[in-house]
Scaffold this active site. Structure first.
Site, short mmCIF file in Angstrom:
data_model
loop_
_atom_site.label_atom_id
_atom_site.label_comp_id
_atom_site.label_asym_id
_atom_site.label_seq_id
_atom_site.Cartn_x
_atom_site.Cartn_y
_atom_site.Cartn_z
N SER A 89 0.84 -1.19 0.00
CA SER A 89 0.00 0.00 0.00
C SER A 89 0.87 1.24 0.00
CB SER A 89 -0.91 -0.01 1.24
OG SER A 89 -1.82 1.05 1.20
N ASP A 90 0.35 2.29 -0.60
CA ASP A 90 1.05 3.58 -0.60
C ASP A 90 0.01 4.69 -0.66
OD1 ASP A 90 4.02 4.57 -0.89
OD2 ASP A 90 2.77 5.92 -2.08
N THR A 91 0.29 5.78 0.03
CA THR A 91 -0.64 6.91 0.11
C THR A 91 0.07 8.19 -0.31
OG1 THR A 91 -1.85 5.85 1.91
CG2 THR A 91 -2.16 8.23 1.65
#
Length: 182
Positions: A66-68
């Protein structure tokens, strides 16, 4: 086994809302985004890279990456380099709406699939005093856009449209559905 390819305590906490049956293994991969990639596509690319890096080590498992990113007017606001950088980001976000995009990738059986969740966030007008007080808390220093909606940064946020957990770093409901756990 389900593997979370992230060292983020927030993502660990959020994934535990879906299942207690997972391990954490930080990818440590070198991130690369092709030049000219639209900001809203960046989180999926990075999430896939993280998931695939860990999947190489654990090919029999299901790996979640995941990456934001925080995006204002097409510009990505990542984690601040220092207090001055955090100050500049918070001033830029003050009184404005921006978007938070989180990419989630699942690598299993040699393949990877991903999605991106988008949430609109609006900040109050922030005084210099409010910004300085928040920076001195040190909370902004490891967060995309220099704020954490779940902590002291909550007082900066006027409102959101979309998934609250997405702003924290993992869209819980969509991730559960993507994994087939709901």
């Amino acid at each position: 086994m389900l593997i979370l390819a992230s060292g983020s305590p927030r993502r660990r906490e959020l994934l535990s809302l879906i299942t207690d049956e997972f391990e954490v293994l930080v990818s440590g991969c070198e991130e690369f985004v092709p030049e000219g990639t639209p900001a809203e596509k960046v989180p999926a690319i990075l999430a896939e890279q993280k998931a695939l890096a860990v999947a190489k080590l654990r090919p029999e498992d299901t790996v979640i990456g995941s990456d934001t990113v925080v995006v204002l007017n097409g510009e990505i606001f990542g984690k601040p380099k220092d207090k001055e950088h955090a100050r500049a980001m918070l001033k830029a976000l003050s009184g404005k709406k921006h978007f938070v995009y989180t990419g989630v990738a699942v690598a299993e059986k040699g393949a990877v699939r991903s999605f991106v969740q988008k949430t609109e966030v609006e900040f109050y007008e922030l005084s210099d005093e409010t910004i300085e007080k928040y920076i001195e808390s040190l909370e902004p220093m490891d967060k995309a856009g220099s704020y954490g909606i779940q902590g002291k940064g909550s007082v900066l946020v006027k409102g959101i449209v979309g998934d609250y957990f997405n702003v924290m770093g993992l869209p819980v409901a969509e991730t559960a559905r993507f994994l087939g756990l709901v």
